[in-house]
Design an enzyme around this catalytic site. Structure first.
Site, PDB file in Angstrom:
ATOM      1  N   TYR A   1       0.833  -1.201   0.000  1.00  0.00           N
ATOM      2  CA  TYR A   1       0.000   0.000   0.000  1.00  0.00           C
ATOM      3  C   TYR A   1       0.870   1.255   0.000  1.00  0.00           C
ATOM      4  O   TYR A   1       0.600   2.214  -0.701  1.00  0.00           O
ATOM      5  CB  TYR A   1      -0.922   0.014   1.228  1.00  0.00           C
ATOM      6  CG  TYR A   1      -1.934   1.139   1.141  1.00  0.00           C
ATOM      7  CD1 TYR A   1      -3.186   0.924   0.572  1.00  0.00           C
ATOM      8  CD2 TYR A   1      -1.620   2.417   1.596  1.00  0.00           C
ATOM      9  CE1 TYR A   1      -4.099   1.960   0.452  1.00  0.00           C
ATOM     10  CE2 TYR A   1      -2.522   3.461   1.477  1.00  0.00           C
ATOM     11  CZ  TYR A   1      -3.764   3.239   0.905  1.00  0.00           C
ATOM     12  OH  TYR A   1      -4.653   4.262   0.784  1.00  0.00           O
TER      13      TYR A   1
ATOM     14  N   PHE B   1      -7.577  22.209 -24.092  1.00  0.00           N
ATOM     15  CA  PHE B   1      -7.880  20.782 -24.173  1.00  0.00           C
ATOM     16  C   PHE B   1      -9.100  20.560 -23.279  1.00  0.00           C
ATOM     17  O   PHE B   1      -9.252  21.215 -22.245  1.00  0.00           O
ATOM     18  CB  PHE B   1      -6.701  19.904 -23.734  1.00  0.00           C
ATOM     19  CG  PHE B   1      -7.036  18.452 -23.933  1.00  0.00           C
ATOM     20  CD1 PHE B   1      -7.078  17.907 -25.210  1.00  0.00           C
ATOM     21  CD2 PHE B   1      -7.385  17.642 -22.861  1.00  0.00           C
ATOM     22  CE1 PHE B   1      -7.463  16.592 -25.404  1.00  0.00           C
ATOM     23  CE2 PHE B   1      -7.765  16.331 -23.051  1.00  0.00           C
ATOM     24  CZ  PHE B   1      -7.800  15.794 -24.327  1.00  0.00           C
ATOM     25  N   THR B   2      -9.949  19.632 -23.709  1.00  0.00           N
ATOM     26  CA  THR B   2     -11.250  19.439 -23.064  1.00  0.00           C
ATOM     27  C   THR B   2     -11.171  19.325 -21.540  1.00  0.00           C
ATOM     28  O   THR B   2     -11.764  20.133 -20.816  1.00  0.00           O
ATOM     29  CB  THR B   2     -11.930  18.200 -23.653  1.00  0.00           C
ATOM     30  OG1 THR B   2     -11.037  17.093 -23.543  1.00  0.00           O
ATOM     31  CG2 THR B   2     -12.287  18.420 -25.124  1.00  0.00           C
TER      32      THR B   2
ATOM     33  N   ASP C   1       1.645  20.648 -20.113  1.00  0.00           N
ATOM     34  CA  ASP C   1       0.858  19.444 -20.411  1.00  0.00           C
ATOM     35  C   ASP C   1       1.742  18.591 -21.302  1.00  0.00           C
ATOM     36  O   ASP C   1       1.856  18.827 -22.507  1.00  0.00           O
ATOM     37  CB  ASP C   1      -0.457  19.822 -21.098  1.00  0.00           C
ATOM     38  CG  ASP C   1      -1.313  18.584 -21.393  1.00  0.00           C
ATOM     39  OD1 ASP C   1      -0.751  17.466 -21.413  1.00  0.00           O
ATOM     40  OD2 ASP C   1      -2.522  18.737 -21.605  1.00  0.00           O
TER      41      ASP C   1
ATOM     42  N   LYS D   1      -0.665   8.167 -23.305  1.00  0.00           N
ATOM     43  CA  LYS D   1      -0.299   8.561 -24.679  1.00  0.00           C
ATOM     44  C   LYS D   1       1.175   8.199 -24.908  1.00  0.00           C
ATOM     45  O   LYS D   1       1.500   7.047 -25.051  1.00  0.00           O
ATOM     46  CB  LYS D   1      -0.548  10.054 -24.909  1.00  0.00           C
ATOM     47  CG  LYS D   1      -1.810  10.686 -24.290  1.00  0.00           C
ATOM     48  CD  LYS D   1      -3.109  10.103 -24.629  1.00  0.00           C
ATOM     49  CE  LYS D   1      -4.380  10.740 -24.125  1.00  0.00           C
ATOM     50  NZ  LYS D   1      -4.474  12.011 -23.512  1.00  0.00           N
TER      51      LYS D   1
ATOM     52  N   ARG E   1     -13.727  16.292 -33.430  1.00  0.00           N
ATOM     53  CA  ARG E   1     -13.046  17.362 -32.723  1.00  0.00           C
ATOM     54  C   ARG E   1     -13.529  18.657 -33.366  1.00  0.00           C
ATOM     55  O   ARG E   1     -12.873  19.199 -34.258  1.00  0.00           O
ATOM     56  CB  ARG E   1     -11.519  17.214 -32.819  1.00  0.00           C
ATOM     57  CG  ARG E   1     -10.923  16.262 -31.776  1.00  0.00           C
ATOM     58  CD  ARG E   1     -11.256  16.671 -30.385  1.00  0.00           C
ATOM     59  NE  ARG E   1     -10.672  15.840 -29.333  1.00  0.00           N
ATOM     60  CZ  ARG E   1     -11.334  15.498 -28.212  1.00  0.00           C
ATOM     61  NH1 ARG E   1     -12.588  15.826 -28.035  1.00  0.00           N
ATOM     62  NH2 ARG E   1     -10.738  14.811 -27.267  1.00  0.00           N
TER      63      ARG E   1
ATOM     64  N   PHE F   1     -19.084  15.649 -25.608  1.00  0.00           N
ATOM     65  CA  PHE F   1     -18.752  14.786 -26.752  1.00  0.00           C
ATOM     66  C   PHE F   1     -18.689  13.311 -26.390  1.00  0.00           C
ATOM     67  O   PHE F   1     -18.925  12.455 -27.227  1.00  0.00           O
ATOM     68  CB  PHE F   1     -17.417  15.229 -27.380  1.00  0.00           C
ATOM     69  CG  PHE F   1     -16.265  15.218 -26.407  1.00  0.00           C
ATOM     70  CD1 PHE F   1     -16.045  16.293 -25.560  1.00  0.00           C
ATOM     71  CD2 PHE F   1     -15.409  14.130 -26.335  1.00  0.00           C
ATOM     72  CE1 PHE F   1     -14.993  16.284 -24.650  1.00  0.00           C
ATOM     73  CE2 PHE F   1     -14.356  14.109 -25.439  1.00  0.00           C
ATOM     74  CZ  PHE F   1     -14.151  15.191 -24.580  1.00  0.00           C
TER      75      PHE F   1
HETATM   76  C1  LIG Z   1      -5.545  12.843 -22.895  1.00  0.00           C
HETATM   77  C2  LIG Z   1      -5.128  14.182 -22.578  1.00  0.00           C
HETATM   78  C3  LIG Z   1      -5.335  14.733 -21.314  1.00  0.00           C
HETATM   79  C4  LIG Z   1      -6.127  14.037 -20.218  1.00  0.00           C
HETATM   80  O1  LIG Z   1      -5.554  12.846 -19.840  1.00  0.00           O
HETATM   81  P1  LIG Z   1      -6.399  11.547 -19.417  1.00  0.00           P
HETATM   82  O2  LIG Z   1      -5.359  10.536 -19.135  1.00  0.00           O
HETATM   83  O3  LIG Z   1      -7.283  11.180 -20.580  1.00  0.00           O
HETATM   84  O4  LIG Z   1      -7.198  11.886 -18.217  1.00  0.00           O
HETATM   85  C5  LIG Z   1      -4.841  15.999 -21.073  1.00  0.00           C
HETATM   86  N1  LIG Z   1      -4.204  16.700 -22.027  1.00  0.00           N
HETATM   87  C6  LIG Z   1      -4.010  16.208 -23.264  1.00  0.00           C
HETATM   88  C7  LIG Z   1      -3.304  17.029 -24.281  1.00  0.00           C
HETATM   89  C8  LIG Z   1      -4.464  14.942 -23.595  1.00  0.00           C
HETATM   90  O5  LIG Z   1      -4.290  14.478 -24.827  1.00  0.00           O
END
Ligand SMILES: *Cc1c(COP(=O)(O)O)cnc(C)c1O
Length: 459
Positions: A74, A126-127, A217, A260, A384, A451
């Protein structure tokens, strides 16, 4: 690309996962049941899945071997310390807080740094990032260069920040109302476009002069670094790993969706250099995610991530990864079909505005195109455009973005060149029949990140 040699994969296939191709009638039924939203399709009904590059990578045999080394304690898992060491070595940030994925890191940093009434400039929204900034009481302000909003503009660094826009905002609102600037590498919503190191250095200088922090980011930082190596004078002989570290060194903190670039199926982290902020983040992560030495990840997942980070910056890997995307993009472009240019790092973005000029934006052209593409050959892309943009939080109106795109996102190390050929053929088939596409209407619209879960009907 400049290089005349093929981008061929620096790996061979050890295990396969069968996919199925269902009939057109079955696809028709499936997309109706999904309310014409590709997010609501079942993956078993998808032939080639280009919905996202998020969490869809194939892990290497080394990463799978790492999964066996999970220390599921843990507190104080071995894998956490390995991950911390790798992040320090490859990215250079001092402190890390693991999270279950990127948006959890965004949540923490937004809550810690943004106050009600603040403004948060960034190189395109970004969303999830923007939503967390708004939930913390801030207002996102787009300071990306204008070229980024023009899908035909060939600018090599369309993710660059417009320094004038940024400085004007700082002067207008006052530096005390701007807790940080979000700098995204390989900007998703602009079509996977990179920021240059020259621009980032200038942003750093400007922020320093006003005492403003930079939050990175870094979801696709290695892909951005590859483009810098290809395009920015002076970096031809740098390794991708060195460019990645240089980018990180110019920022104060980072949020990472490890799903990613970093080649894992789940995971993320917040990285920080400020000890005080780190202590606050540790306290918050334990409320929302888990103890600060696992933050919502299993030990084995942290191990796979640590190994994934080391693989993600290898030249062979990144050349083939971006090379495959360029291959698909060039092929679609050669068919005379409008796409965002230059071709981005993680996907090919079809320009729905130009492909469907007979549909006004309120008829949701990109959403309609994504549905048509699925119907043709079972290829799943993502909208998008206006659906992703959402509504203005004050007026409740749709936000009509300049870019109205369908993203065909390529998972890392998953599909072959033959799959890319099939995708291009299907895009061409849909393009030839484009006049038959009549648009979509909302029939259900959730409040947040609409979306993902909205449903539509054919007009
Ligand atoms: C995917 C993404 C996020 C959010 O990450 P999650 O792992 O999906 O929560 C933030 N910024 C960018 C540019 C992304 O592509």
């Amino acid at each position: 690309m400049q290089n005349k040699r093929s981008w061929a994969e620096p790996y061979k296939i050890k295990m396969v996962e069968p996919v199925r191709m269902i009939t057109r009638e079955q696809r028709q039924k499936a997309i109706e049941e999904a309310g014409y939203n590709t997010f609501l399709l079942r993956s078993r009904d998808v032939y080639i899945d280009l919905l996202t590059d998020s969490g869809t990578s194939a892990m290497s045999d080394r990463q799978w071997a790492g999964m066996m080394l999970g220390d599921e304690a843990y507190a104080g898992s071995e894998n956490f310390y390995h991950l911390e060491e790798v992040i320090r070595e490859y990215y250079g940030y001092t402190y890390i807080v693991p999270t279950h994925q990127g948006r959890a890191a965004e949540h923490i940093i937004s809550q810690l740094m943004i106050k009600e009434g603040d403004f948060v400039p960034g190189n395109m929204y970004f969303t999830t990032t923007r939503l967390h900034q708004e939930l913390a009481g801030g207002t996102f302000v787009d300071v990306i260069i204008d070229e980024a909003h023009d899908p035909e503009n060939q600018h090599p660094f369309k993710a660059n920040i417009d320094l004038q826009k940024l400085e004007d905002l700082i002067k207008e609102k006052g530096p005390e109302r701007i807790p940080y600037v979000t700098v995204s590498t390989s900007v998703n919503m602009a079509g996977g476009q990179p920021i240059s190191l020259e621009n980032l250095r200038q942003v750093r200088q400007l922020c320093n002069s006003y005492g403003i922090k930079i939050v990175h980011d870094m979801t696709r930082v290695a892909e951005n670094a590859w483009f810098i190596k290809q395009r920015e004078p002076g970096f031809e002989n740098w390794t991708v790993a060195a460019i990645v570290k240089e980018i990180c060194s110019l920022t104060d903190a980072a949020t990472m969706s490890a799903k990613k670039d970093a080649l894992v199926n789940i995971g993320g982290f917040l990285a920080l250099n400020d000890e005080n902020l780190y202590n606050l983040a540790c306290n918050m992560v334990v409320v929302y995610e888990g103890l600060h030495t696992y933050g919502g990840m299993a030990g084995r997942d942290m191990e796979a991530l640590a190994i994934g980070i080391t693989e993600s910056v290898q030249e062979d890997h990144i050349r083939a990864r971006v090379g495959q995307v360029q291959y698909l993009g060039e092929k679609i472009k050669a068919m005379g079909i409008p796409i965002v240019e230059p071709i981005g790092s993680h996907g090919v973005f079809l320009d729905a505005k130009r492909i469907l000029p007979h549909l006004s934006q309120d008829k949701l052209p990109a959403q309609s195109l994504a549905a048509a593409l699925y119907l043709d050959a079972g290829i799943r892309g993502m909208e998008r455009g206006v659906v992703s943009s959402g509504r203005n939080k004050d007026t409740g109106e749709h936000i009509y973005p300049k870019l109205e795109l369908v993203r065909l996102t390529i998972p890392r190390r998953v599909y072959t060149q033959a799959h890319m050929d099939v995708v291009a053929e299907s895009v061409q088939a849909v393009y030839e029949e484009r006049e038959a596409i009549t648009g979509l209407n909302f029939v259900y619209e959730p409040e947040y990140l609409r979306f993902f879960q909205s449903r539509f009907a054919v007009i």
